[in-house]
Scaffold this motif. Structure first.
Motif, short mmCIF file in Angstrom:
data_model
loop_
_atom_site.label_atom_id
_atom_site.label_comp_id
_atom_site.label_asym_id
_atom_site.label_seq_id
_atom_site.Cartn_x
_atom_site.Cartn_y
_atom_site.Cartn_z
N PRO A 143 17.43 17.62 1.69
CA PRO A 143 16.51 18.60 2.29
C PRO A 143 15.47 19.11 1.30
N LEU A 144 15.89 19.28 0.05
CA LEU A 144 14.96 19.77 -0.97
C LEU A 144 13.88 18.74 -1.27
N ILE A 145 14.31 17.49 -1.41
CA ILE A 145 13.34 16.42 -1.69
C ILE A 145 12.37 16.29 -0.51
N TYR A 146 12.92 16.42 0.68
CA TYR A 146 12.08 16.34 1.88
C TYR A 146 11.01 17.42 1.87
N LEU A 147 11.42 18.64 1.55
CA LEU A 147 10.47 19.76 1.51
C LEU A 147 9.41 19.53 0.42
N TYR A 148 9.88 19.06 -0.71
CA TYR A 148 8.97 18.77 -1.83
C TYR A 148 7.93 17.73 -1.43
N VAL B 70 0.88 -1.17 0.00
CA VAL B 70 0.00 0.00 0.00
C VAL B 70 0.92 1.22 0.00
N HIS B 71 0.86 1.96 -1.11
CA HIS B 71 1.82 3.04 -1.36
C HIS B 71 1.34 4.40 -0.85
N VAL B 72 2.28 5.33 -0.81
CA VAL B 72 1.97 6.72 -0.49
C VAL B 72 2.46 7.62 -1.63
N ILE B 73 3.77 7.52 -1.93
CA ILE B 73 4.34 8.42 -2.94
C ILE B 73 4.18 7.83 -4.33
N LYS C 195 7.02 16.93 1.68
CA LYS C 195 6.21 17.48 2.77
C LYS C 195 5.10 18.38 2.21
N LEU C 196 5.50 19.18 1.24
CA LEU C 196 4.56 20.10 0.61
C LEU C 196 3.43 19.33 -0.09
N ASN C 197 3.79 18.28 -0.78
CA ASN C 197 2.81 17.55 -1.58
C ASN C 197 2.00 16.54 -0.77
N LEU C 198 2.57 16.05 0.32
CA LEU C 198 1.82 15.08 1.15
C LEU C 198 0.92 15.80 2.15
#
Lengths: 295, 466
Positions: free
Chosen positions: B105-110, B53-56, B112-115
């Motif tokens: 950090p950039l991927i994390y922010l991306y 069961v996926h999220v991303i 976080k923003l989308n989830l």
């Protein structure tokens, strides 16, 4: 000593219960029928192990049996992935033991059969299949320590050295690639064996510990383990590059069985020995550590 | 002339999308029929995936990404309702080099923003990573952890849905392919290759890999690219989380695979992705296995044990790389679900929601039923082995003779069906120890000869009576 044997199947004996193919004139079937043992619980399966005992399942309910556990659950067959066999996954690919059971129950599992693995167990199966099948081929990369190719060809079984690489067929096996050759077949039996300590038990006997093709040597190996447990005493640490059983033996018993063939030269703590039988029983010096080298 | 059965909705395809759509429709006063070309449910795309069961799912604006986030929690609710086993987990996106570390950090922010706070994520430093996942490779520098994942017993979900639907009066036709659909005034007339005819007011095309062929019968057109993915099953699970290498340039066709595990604690590595031409070609090449091993063995340092087997699945990839849920061009009585590749399992409840909305908009009346019957729980020895009261038939996966019988009573007629339902013959020994008995138990329960039992129908015979 209070001893109990737990057996998953309806009867005792495992492979040897139906084994009619002799090793030094001993047939597994006859050997099994001679045993008269009490305290056997059939239809009871051990499913988990820890230091003080084993959990068993049966119709009477799961329960834990406390005591020293000895695993005697036999070999497993190497999986298709371990063997590097690719292609399709149709019906007709059997692992040795399931094919063995089906044959002994009177079923036919195919007409053109390829057996991958050359050992006592696969040969015993081939000897039964050769009586009913149109064609039986044993393909192998490593030979048996006790049986010869001639024995097998004399039964009318073809022998082919090579690696099984691919299975073809959509519903049922249609052919098998052995190296670059494609052999028409409806059945492939995987019989490359590996010891299997399924529950991770400390004391292991028989094919669960080492592949042994000689039933009398299985009996001897079990005797060594039993004596070791009864006698107790300090263990001998065995450093050995070839398969051996038991993995741990008491100084008072001081012998092990090696998984090598006749004529192999060994050095046991520096002393040279030439092996004069397959699966030799080697007497160990009573040092706390013994090194065995194969020359 | 024989009477033709008339339905409110016919669903073509008994995979996860078809079954969940039927599951939702079954909560209303409707006469429903599900038709599948295979002889048991879930034997198409639904049997070849990783049961995650996926999220991303990238890109975040895609329909499949949105529906996966929507379906995620609902799918687990359905699992709970049907008593299907699952384990919650998270995914670790592993930074394997300096570039990854800088981008972290950039991927994390991306993410976080989308989830949007629905699914939590965090950066995990090297030391914490070692502590929580000691088997992760020393080469991994850091990771992003994303919550909300789960591994499920997807076979039990399929069969659980099927059993729920049967008990709630949904009809099934198995082993027949829909070959013709005629448009009549108020009805669609559906013909199968088994010579049967049905009338239905509405039709849902949930044909999975074959949805393109069903669409063509309706005058619609879609072409799939066929993406084969291979998974390897190992004896042991090496981590408590799904481990995925970080990718800076994601491929829209695949999430890239991961070191995963099954609900019952086996290792599950893969998939790879290879474009093929033949829908029936589930063969596995040496290169598939080597690709997976070389890609994923870098991520861990523990030995996953015996490689038990490899299996493959084929996903239908439409040109837009996204799900297509639309009315047929010919009629709003027909809804096509196309391109149901990963993450269709996760998305399936949301896909079904969209389908129901479309059917409702096209005039299907949805009157709730009050008389819903729950699935009868399938008790398994391995859920509580110490309390078992049965004889084990399969030691590897701890399956009892009674469970094999129960699988047959619940509708399995083939060895594969019983394997999927119970896990028998699917452990380390691959049936070496239990196959002969399993066949006899199935034949006894079905009251047919063992020679009539097949692996998966057709010519897949197992034994002959000598």
């Amino acid at each position: 000593m209070n001893t109990i044997i737990v057996e998953k199947d309806r009867e005792v004996g495992g492979f040897y219960k139906y084994d009619e193919y002799p090793v030094n004139n001993v047939r597994g079937r006859d050997l099994i029928s001679q045993f008269a043992i009490n305290n056997i619980m059939c239809n009871m399966a051990a499913f988990s192990y820890d230091k003080d005992g084993v959990w068993v399942a049966s119709r009477e309910g799961s329960r834990k049996i406390h005591g020293t556990v000895i695993a005697a659950n036999g070999f497993r067959e190497k999986t298709v992935l371990e063997l590097g066999i690719y292609g399709f996954r149709p019906s007709g690919v059997f692992y040795l033991y399931s094919a063995w059971e089906l044959i002994n129950k009177g079923y036919s599992i195919g007409d053109k059969v390829i057996i991958y693995g050359f050992n006592h167990y696969s040969i015993s199966l081939a000897s039964k299949l050769s009586k009913t099948c149109e064609k039986v081929v044993i393909t192998y990369t490593r030979g048996s320590l006790i049986h010869s190719l001639e024995e097998v060809t004399d039964m009318g079984v073809e022998v082919l050295k090579g690696r099984v690489k691919k299975v073809l067929g959509s519903e049922r096996v249609s052919s098998v690639m052995i190296d670059e050759r494609e052999l028409i077949a409806d059945t492939l039996i995987l019989a490359e064996l590996s010891p299997w300590n399924q529950l991770g038990v400390e004391n292991i006997v028989g094919n669960a510990a080492m592949i042994l093709e000689d039933p009398m040597k299985i009996v001897e190996a079990s005797r060594i383990i039993a004596e070791s447990l009864i006698e107790g005493g300090d263990p001998i640490e065995v450093l050995c590059s070839v398969p051996h059983i038991p993995h741990k033996v008491s100084k008072r018993v001081a012998r092990i069985i090696l998984g090598v063939g006749m004529g192999v030269k060994l050095k046991v703590n520096g002393e040279k020995i030439v092996v004069d039988e397959p699966y030799p029983v080697v007497e160990l010096p009573s040092n706390s550590r013994v090194t065995i080298e194969v020359l | 002339m024989s009477k033709i059965d008339v339905y409110d909705v016919v669903i073509v395809g008994a995979g996860i999308c078809g079954l969940i759509t039927a599951y939702k429709l079954a909560h209303y006063k409707l006469n429903i029929l599900v038709i599948d070309m295979n002889i048991e449910p879930g034997w198409g795309v639904s049997k070849g995936h990783a049961a995650i069961v996926h999220v991303i799912q990238l890109p975040f604006k895609s329909l499949k990404s949105k529906l996966a986030r929507e379906g995620n929690r609902e799918l687990l609710k359905i699992c709970e309702y049907l008593k299907v086993r699952y384990r919650k987990t998270s995914t670790l996106l592993l930074a394997m080099n300096l570039l990854h570390l800088l981008a972290l950090p950039l991927i994390y922010l991306y993410l976080k923003l989308n989830l949007k706070g629905e699914f939590k994520s965090r950066i995990i430093g090297r030391r914490t990573l070692r502590r929580i996942e000691p088997n992760v490779s020393d080469k991994v520098l850091a990771a992003i952890e994303v919550d909300g994942y789960a591994v499920i017993d997807s076979f039990d979900l399929i069969y659980g849905l099927y059993e729920f639907l049967k008990i709630n009066s949904v009809h099934f036709v198995f082993g027949e392919k829909v070959v013709r659909i005629d448009f009549q005034e108020d009805f669609l007339k559906i013909y199968t290759d088994g010579g049967r005819e049905f009338l239905s007011r509405y039709l849902v095309n949930a044909g999975g890999l074959y949805a393109d062929e069903v669409a063509r019968l309706l005058g619609d057109y879609v072409e799939f690219e066929l993406g084969k993915g291979v998974m390897i099953v190992f004896e042991k699970q090496v981590s408590d989380r799904l481990l995925s290498p970080l990718t800076l340039r994601p491929d829209p066709k695949t999430k890239g695979g991961a070191v995963m595990f099954t609900w019952d604690g086996k290792g599950l590595w893969g998939p790879n992705l290879r474009i093929v031409r033949d829908k029936n070609d589930l063969s596995i090449e040496e290169s598939d296995v080597n690709t997976i091993i070389s890609r994923f063995s870098k991520l861990v340092k523990a030995d996953p044990g015996i490689p038990i087997k490899a299996y493959s699945g084929i996903r239908p990839i439409p040109p837009i790389n996204d799900f297509i849920i639309t009315y047929s061009k010919k009629s709003r009585r027909i809804v096509n679900i196309l391109g149901t590749e990963s993450p269709a399992l996760t998305s399936s409840p949301a896909i079904a929601r969209v389908v129901l909305e479309k059917l409702k908009e096209a005039g299907l009346e949805l009157i709730p039923r009050e008389d819903i019957v729950e699935r009868i729980v399938f008790h398994r020895f391995r859920d509580k082995p110490e309390c078992g009261k049965s004889r084990l038939i399969c030691i590897c996966n701890r399956v009892t003779e009674e469970e094999v019988r129960e699988a047959v009573r619940r509708g399995s007629k083939t060895l594969q069906g019983v394997m999927f339902r119970t896990g028998v013959c699917m452990g380390v020994c691959q049936g070496s120890r239990c196959l002969s008995e399993v066949i006899e138990v199935i034949s006894d329960e079905l009251r047919v000869k063992p020679s009539n039992i097949t692996l998966r129908g057709g010519g897949s015979w197992i034994v002959k009576t000598s």
